[in-house]
Design a protein around this motif. Structure first.
Motif, PDB file in Angstrom:
ATOM      1  N   MET A  85       9.567  27.699  -2.179  1.00  0.00           N
ATOM      2  CA  MET A  85       8.763  26.474  -2.112  1.00  0.00           C
ATOM      3  C   MET A  85       8.724  25.789  -3.474  1.00  0.00           C
ATOM      4  N   ALA A  86       8.830  24.455  -3.454  1.00  0.00           N
ATOM      5  CA  ALA A  86       8.798  23.726  -4.724  1.00  0.00           C
ATOM      6  C   ALA A  86       7.475  23.963  -5.440  1.00  0.00           C
ATOM      7  N   LEU A  87       7.526  23.878  -6.757  1.00  0.00           N
ATOM      8  CA  LEU A  87       6.336  24.183  -7.537  1.00  0.00           C
ATOM      9  C   LEU A  87       5.399  22.991  -7.696  1.00  0.00           C
ATOM     10  N   HIS A  88       5.912  21.801  -7.395  1.00  0.00           N
ATOM     11  CA  HIS A  88       5.013  20.658  -7.522  1.00  0.00           C
ATOM     12  C   HIS A  88       5.402  19.542  -6.562  1.00  0.00           C
ATOM     13  N   VAL A  89       4.437  18.647  -6.310  1.00  0.00           N
ATOM     14  CA  VAL A  89       4.721  17.400  -5.583  1.00  0.00           C
ATOM     15  C   VAL A  89       4.018  16.277  -6.347  1.00  0.00           C
ATOM     16  N   GLU A  90       4.520  15.057  -6.147  1.00  0.00           N
ATOM     17  CA  GLU A  90       3.888  13.895  -6.767  1.00  0.00           C
ATOM     18  C   GLU A  90       3.758  12.794  -5.748  1.00  0.00           C
ATOM     19  N   ALA A  91       2.722  12.017  -5.854  1.00  0.00           N
ATOM     20  CA  ALA A  91       2.567  10.836  -4.992  1.00  0.00           C
ATOM     21  C   ALA A  91       1.734   9.807  -5.739  1.00  0.00           C
ATOM     22  N   SER A  92       1.832   8.579  -5.295  1.00  0.00           N
ATOM     23  CA  SER A  92       0.977   7.548  -5.884  1.00  0.00           C
ATOM     24  C   SER A  92       0.435   6.660  -4.781  1.00  0.00           C
ATOM     25  N   ALA A  93      -0.621   5.946  -5.076  1.00  0.00           N
ATOM     26  CA  ALA A  93      -1.198   5.012  -4.111  1.00  0.00           C
ATOM     27  C   ALA A  93      -1.824   3.847  -4.868  1.00  0.00           C
ATOM     28  N   PRO A  94      -1.845   2.691  -4.206  1.00  0.00           N
ATOM     29  CA  PRO A  94      -2.385   1.498  -4.866  1.00  0.00           C
ATOM     30  C   PRO A  94      -3.898   1.373  -4.722  1.00  0.00           C
ATOM     31  N   SER A  95      -4.466   0.533  -5.559  1.00  0.00           N
ATOM     32  CA  SER A  95      -5.862   0.160  -5.431  1.00  0.00           C
ATOM     33  C   SER A  95      -5.968  -0.994  -4.423  1.00  0.00           C
ATOM     34  N   ASN A  96      -7.156  -1.414  -4.127  1.00  0.00           N
ATOM     35  CA  ASN A  96      -7.311  -2.601  -3.262  1.00  0.00           C
ATOM     36  C   ASN A  96      -8.582  -3.331  -3.675  1.00  0.00           C
ATOM     37  N   ILE A  97      -8.592  -4.633  -3.379  1.00  0.00           N
ATOM     38  CA  ILE A  97      -9.797  -5.417  -3.676  1.00  0.00           C
ATOM     39  C   ILE A  97     -10.314  -6.017  -2.366  1.00  0.00           C
ATOM     40  N   ALA A  98     -11.591  -5.773  -2.099  1.00  0.00           N
ATOM     41  CA  ALA A  98     -12.172  -6.267  -0.840  1.00  0.00           C
ATOM     42  C   ALA A  98     -12.617  -7.717  -0.990  1.00  0.00           C
ATOM     43  N   LEU A  99     -12.321  -8.512   0.020  1.00  0.00           N
ATOM     44  CA  LEU A  99     -12.833  -9.891   0.076  1.00  0.00           C
ATOM     45  C   LEU A  99     -14.071  -9.948   0.958  1.00  0.00           C
ATOM     46  N   ILE A 100     -14.071  -9.136   2.000  1.00  0.00           N
ATOM     47  CA  ILE A 100     -15.304  -8.865   2.742  1.00  0.00           C
ATOM     48  C   ILE A 100     -15.659  -7.423   2.386  1.00  0.00           C
ATOM     49  N   LYS A 101     -16.852  -7.237   1.865  1.00  0.00           N
ATOM     50  CA  LYS A 101     -17.196  -5.983   1.189  1.00  0.00           C
ATOM     51  C   LYS A 101     -17.731  -4.904   2.111  1.00  0.00           C
ATOM     52  N   TYR A 102     -17.373  -3.697   1.760  1.00  0.00           N
ATOM     53  CA  TYR A 102     -17.986  -2.494   2.326  1.00  0.00           C
ATOM     54  C   TYR A 102     -19.211  -2.206   1.460  1.00  0.00           C
ATOM     55  N   MET A 103     -20.380  -2.441   1.985  1.00  0.00           N
ATOM     56  CA  MET A 103     -21.594  -2.143   1.215  1.00  0.00           C
ATOM     57  C   MET A 103     -22.682  -1.727   2.200  1.00  0.00           C
ATOM     58  N   GLY A 104     -23.058  -0.468   2.143  1.00  0.00           N
ATOM     59  CA  GLY A 104     -24.012   0.103   3.095  1.00  0.00           C
ATOM     60  C   GLY A 104     -23.240   0.965   4.088  1.00  0.00           C
ATOM     61  N   LYS A 105     -23.837   2.126   4.413  1.00  0.00           N
ATOM     62  CA  LYS A 105     -23.170   3.072   5.330  1.00  0.00           C
ATOM     63  C   LYS A 105     -24.093   3.356   6.504  1.00  0.00           C
ATOM     64  N   THR A 106     -23.506   3.613   7.663  1.00  0.00           N
ATOM     65  CA  THR A 106     -24.332   4.097   8.784  1.00  0.00           C
ATOM     66  C   THR A 106     -24.392   5.622   8.745  1.00  0.00           C
TER      67      THR A 106
END
Ligand code: PMV
Length: 313
Positions: free
Chosen positions: A1-22
């Motif tokens: 088995m390989a000794l390592h893996v790598e990955a990346s992911a982008p950020s995002n900017i909300a125009l309609i915001k997630y604020m408050g949770k149920t």
């Protein structure tokens, strides 16, 4: 088995915001949110066989996670290991390709990248494993809510348990006007909790849902001015919730207000300008159409700006 893996992911900017949770434990949002994915602002994660723990990933801007940040990040890795039956001990290394002291939230890109790296590792150990982006996004959401939108590009819509791509015009260019670097006093988790104490939280879900409807229509119909007005109202709505919470808190500073006044006067003068939004921080985010990029030099003259001309050179 390989000794390592790598990955990346982008950020995002909300125009309609997630604020408050149920539901706090599962980061289930009170309202649907819409974001634009910031392909150029990424977190890189490397998982290597070794002692369990977190370390900065060398070769990028050095990131220092707080004790609390590390614990949350490693707890998410433990969750992913459990979900995908990953065996062995791993050191989690991560870093951003944008300055960590520029006051930009990196939790969306960090948790999405960790989820993607763990998935790559799980597939090495269990080649038959196949998990859709929607399901990976759902798992990532448990670590950081807004990270579930980073799995879809360029536009992502997140409602309840489901994040998905949405077809809206692009590409758009993105820039952040840096009004203050450094740590925030109130974390976004605390902000989600506290906004429900504001008298303005009554009606918030209906306002956000109505704006989402109107904004997607405006973007589809290329009604840029209407899109600007809606984004502007939306971030003020969120910041008004912050300011009217009990106890009150806020992120805007004198620099923020000066930048906002300047952007509004550009709109008043030209009848055109960038879409403007703000996260839970003092910096001002701009989204521009490709044909506006040449004019942006004048709009942003003299300001401290981090440009990421996503998709548009
Ligand atoms: O994912 P969290 O819990 O860090 O929440 C982020 C919330 C905002 O960035 C303020 C808004 C959003 O929708 O991204």
């Amino acid at each position: 088995m390989a000794l390592h893996v790598e990955a990346s992911a982008p950020s995002n900017i909300a125009l309609i915001k997630y604020m408050g949770k149920t539901k706090t434990a599962s980061n289930t949002p009170a309202n649907a949110s819409l974001s634009y994915t910031l392909e150029h602002l990424r977190t890189f994660v490397r998982l290597e066989r070794g002692p369990a723990g977190w370390q900065p990933l060398e070769g990028y801007d050095v990131l220092q996670l707080s004790e609390h940040g590390r614990t949350k990040f490693l707890a998410h890795f433990a969750r992913l290991k459990g979900a995908w039956k990953i065996e062995g001990e791993f050191t989690v290394r991560s870093a951003n390709n944008f300055p960590s002291d520029c006051g930009l939230a990196s939790s969306a890109s960090s948790f999405a990248a960790l989820t993607e790296a763990a998935y790559a590792l799980a597939r090495k150990q269990h080649p038959e494993l196949e998990v859709s982006a929607a399901v990976r996004a759902r798992l990532s959401r448990l670590g950081s809510g807004s990270s579930c939108r980073s799995f879809f590009t360029p536009w992502a819509l997140w409602r309840g348990e489901t994040a998905e791509p949405v077809n809206l015009p692009g590409p758009l260019a993105h820039a952040v006007v840096l009004c203050e670097a450094g740590k925030k006093d109130v974390s976004s988790s605390e902000a989600h909790r506290r906004v429900t104490s504001s008298a303005l939280f009554t009606g918030r879900v209906a306002r956000a849902e109505a704006r989402l409807e109107q904004l997607t229509r405006a973007l589809r119909e290329n009604d840029w001015r209407e899109a600007f007005e809606l984004c502007w109202s939306e971030f003020w709505d969120m910041h008004a919730l912050f300011e009217t919470s009990r106890p009150s808190f806020g992120y805007m500073n004198a620099g923020t207000l000066a930048v906002l006044a300047r952007l509004r006067s550009i709109w008043q003068r030209d009848g055109d300008g960038p879409l403007v939004t703000m996260d839970a921080g003092p910096n001002v985010h701009l989204l521009l159409r490709e044909d506006q990029i040449a004019r942006a030099a004048e709009w942003l003259d003299g300001l401290s700006v981090l440009k990421s001309w996503g998709g548009a050179k």
